[in-house]
Enzyme design. Structure first.
Site, short mmCIF file in Angstrom:
data_model
loop_
_atom_site.label_atom_id
_atom_site.label_comp_id
_atom_site.label_asym_id
_atom_site.label_seq_id
_atom_site.Cartn_x
_atom_site.Cartn_y
_atom_site.Cartn_z
N ASP A 34 -1.38 4.77 -6.40
CA ASP A 34 0.05 4.62 -6.08
C ASP A 34 0.85 5.81 -6.58
O ASP A 34 1.92 6.11 -6.05
CB ASP A 34 0.59 3.32 -6.68
CG ASP A 34 0.06 2.14 -5.87
OD1 ASP A 34 -1.08 1.71 -6.13
OD2 ASP A 34 0.77 1.71 -4.95
N ARG B 235 10.21 -0.98 -4.74
CA ARG B 235 8.95 -0.97 -5.47
C ARG B 235 8.87 0.36 -6.24
O ARG B 235 8.79 1.42 -5.63
CB ARG B 235 7.75 -1.15 -4.52
CG ARG B 235 7.78 -2.48 -3.77
CD ARG B 235 6.42 -2.89 -3.27
NE ARG B 235 5.54 -3.30 -4.34
CZ ARG B 235 4.21 -3.45 -4.19
NH1 ARG B 235 3.66 -3.22 -3.00
NH2 ARG B 235 3.44 -3.82 -5.19
N GLN C 162 -5.55 -8.76 -2.47
CA GLN C 162 -5.63 -7.76 -1.40
C GLN C 162 -7.08 -7.47 -1.01
O GLN C 162 -7.35 -7.12 0.14
CB GLN C 162 -4.97 -6.44 -1.86
CG GLN C 162 -3.47 -6.50 -1.99
CD GLN C 162 -3.05 -6.79 -3.42
OE1 GLN C 162 -3.74 -7.47 -4.15
NE2 GLN C 162 -1.90 -6.28 -3.82
N ASN D 11 -2.65 2.66 -10.28
CA ASN D 11 -3.17 1.92 -9.12
C ASN D 11 -3.15 0.44 -9.47
O ASN D 11 -2.75 0.04 -10.58
CB ASN D 11 -4.58 2.40 -8.75
CG ASN D 11 -5.02 1.87 -7.40
OD1 ASN D 11 -4.30 2.00 -6.41
ND2 ASN D 11 -6.19 1.25 -7.33
N LYS D 12 -3.55 -0.36 -8.53
CA LYS D 12 -3.48 -1.82 -8.67
C LYS D 12 -4.04 -2.30 -10.01
O LYS D 12 -5.07 -1.81 -10.47
CB LYS D 12 -4.26 -2.44 -7.50
CG LYS D 12 -4.31 -3.95 -7.46
CD LYS D 12 -2.95 -4.62 -7.57
CE LYS D 12 -1.94 -4.10 -6.56
NZ LYS D 12 -0.54 -4.51 -6.89
N GLY E 204 0.86 -1.17 0.00
CA GLY E 204 0.00 0.00 0.00
C GLY E 204 0.91 1.23 0.00
O GLY E 204 1.84 1.31 0.82
N ALA E 205 0.65 2.16 -0.91
CA ALA E 205 1.60 3.26 -1.14
C ALA E 205 1.95 4.05 0.13
O ALA E 205 3.13 4.19 0.46
CB ALA E 205 1.04 4.18 -2.23
#
Ligand code: MRU
Length: 347
Positions: free
Chosen positions: A237, A89, A196, A247-248, A47-48
């Site tokens: 993110d 990351r 998630q 994002n994801k 998670g950012a």
């Protein structure tokens, strides 16, 4: 009680091992830089904003453990630690944002000596954590007003307390609306391949007593077609200067679906996720993860051995599909280039 994802205890960076949830609540103690870097890369913490907080504590840990005799020697160690942490990351900008802020703080007090840097970095990591928590609550206050009367919200991945210092970003408006006694029902995308949604968001919502329905990712279109979804709220993110949102993986597909079905698509994120130095989504590095995370679930193979698999961990949603961005300083609407610049200048 709010969940604490990462904290400093007995000269170590401690965190909840999110790979073990929801079945086991295990705490990981990181006692050196390598352990912090591994925790971020392996997604023990993810998670950012949460990886930003973790990296900040990691920088404080490096300072604390340093035997450097001069401020310049310690600063050199910190520059190396930042490079190590940032490379774990690449997509979430909060990571480099936090380590940059830590380095700036170290430089600002360097003239006062090594001990001053150590104290300042510990305090700065705690400040980053506390500010993130406050930003999440503010996102909740601003975003709750956007939740339609029936309150059927679809979310993807986990942008909850576990992904932040606490309370969450995408889950924040939902939590706030629920606390205000308004009707809320969350449709939780399972979020393949790392799950998630199924593992973390479903667990968090259960803890909070917020009504939810878990769906697999490929059910979202049908739910929208049947009129079951009133809005989509996701985290981010990295938000580029033009409002493109990384994002994801799977987020972009939801945004396209939302547009087709005339459903508002909201992105909730703190200002630490906004990256004006990145012009557009095309410039955002997309993390490629181990294909084994696609071919296996919890270590069990679900595909034939030897099959080729891809695993881009994020995608980019073009700004024209984003109805609004919910930040701690208010709701930002298109055109994003000007609006985001104005938001940042108001800091
Ligand atoms: O790979 P992850 O689990 O770190 O990805 C997380 C997301 O994509 C979240 O939506 C994003 O970081 C926002 S968290 C508040």
């Amino acid at each position: 009680m709010e969940l604490r994802t990462v904290w400093w205890e007995d000269d170590a960076v401690c965190l909840i091992d999110q790979r073990k949830l929801p079945h086991t609540m295990e705490v990981v103690r990181c006692t050196d830089l390598a352990a912090v870097a591994y925790a971020i890369r392996s997604m023990q913490v993810r998670g950012a904003p949460a990886i930003g907080c973790t990296a900040a504590y990691g920088m404080a840990l490096v300072a604390q453990q340093s035997v450097a005799l001069t401020p310049s020697a310690l600063l050199t160690e910190l520059v190396q630690a930042k490079a190590t942490l940032d490379s774990q990351r690449p997509t979430a900008v909060n990571l480099a944002w936090a380590t940059s802020r830590m380095l700036r703080r170290a430089e600002a007090v360097a003239s006062e000596g090594v001990e001053a840097i150590k104290h300042a970095l510990h305090a700065e990591a705690e400040a980053i954590f506390a500010e993130d928590l406050a930003m999440c609550h503010a996102i909740g206050e601003h975003g709750a007003s956007l939740i339609p009367p029936r309150g059927h919200v679809l979310t993807h991945c986990n942008a909850g307390g576990l992904a932040t210092a606490g309370y969450g970003t995408a889950l924040a408006p939902i939590r706030t609306a629920f606390a205000q006694g308004r009707p809320v029902h969350v449709f939780v995308d399972e979020t393949r391949p790392f799950l998630q949604g199924a593992r973390l968001t479903a667990w968090e919502l259960l803890q909070a007593g917020i009504p939810q329905t878990l769906i697999t990712d490929n059910m979202a279109a049908f739910m929208m077609q049947r009129g079951q979804i009133d809005c989509v709220i996701v985290g981010a993110d990295r938000i580029a200067a033009n409002g493109d949102v990384a994002n994801k993986i799977g987020t972009y597909g939801l945004a396209v679906l939302a547009r087709y079905h005339n459903i508002p698509f909201y992105v909730a994120a703190p200002s630490s996720t906004i990256d004006l130095a990145t012009a557009s989504g095309a410039d955002i590095p997309i993390e490629e993860r181990d294909p084994a995370e696609v071919t296996h679930i919890a270590g069990v193979a679900i595909a034939p051995q030897g099959v080729r698999a891809a695993h881009p961990a994020f995608d980019v949603t073009p700004n024209e599909l984003v109805t609004a961005i919910i930040t701690e300083r208010g709701i930002v609407r298109p055109p994003y280039l000007a609006a985001l610049r104005q938001l940042e200048s108001g800091r």
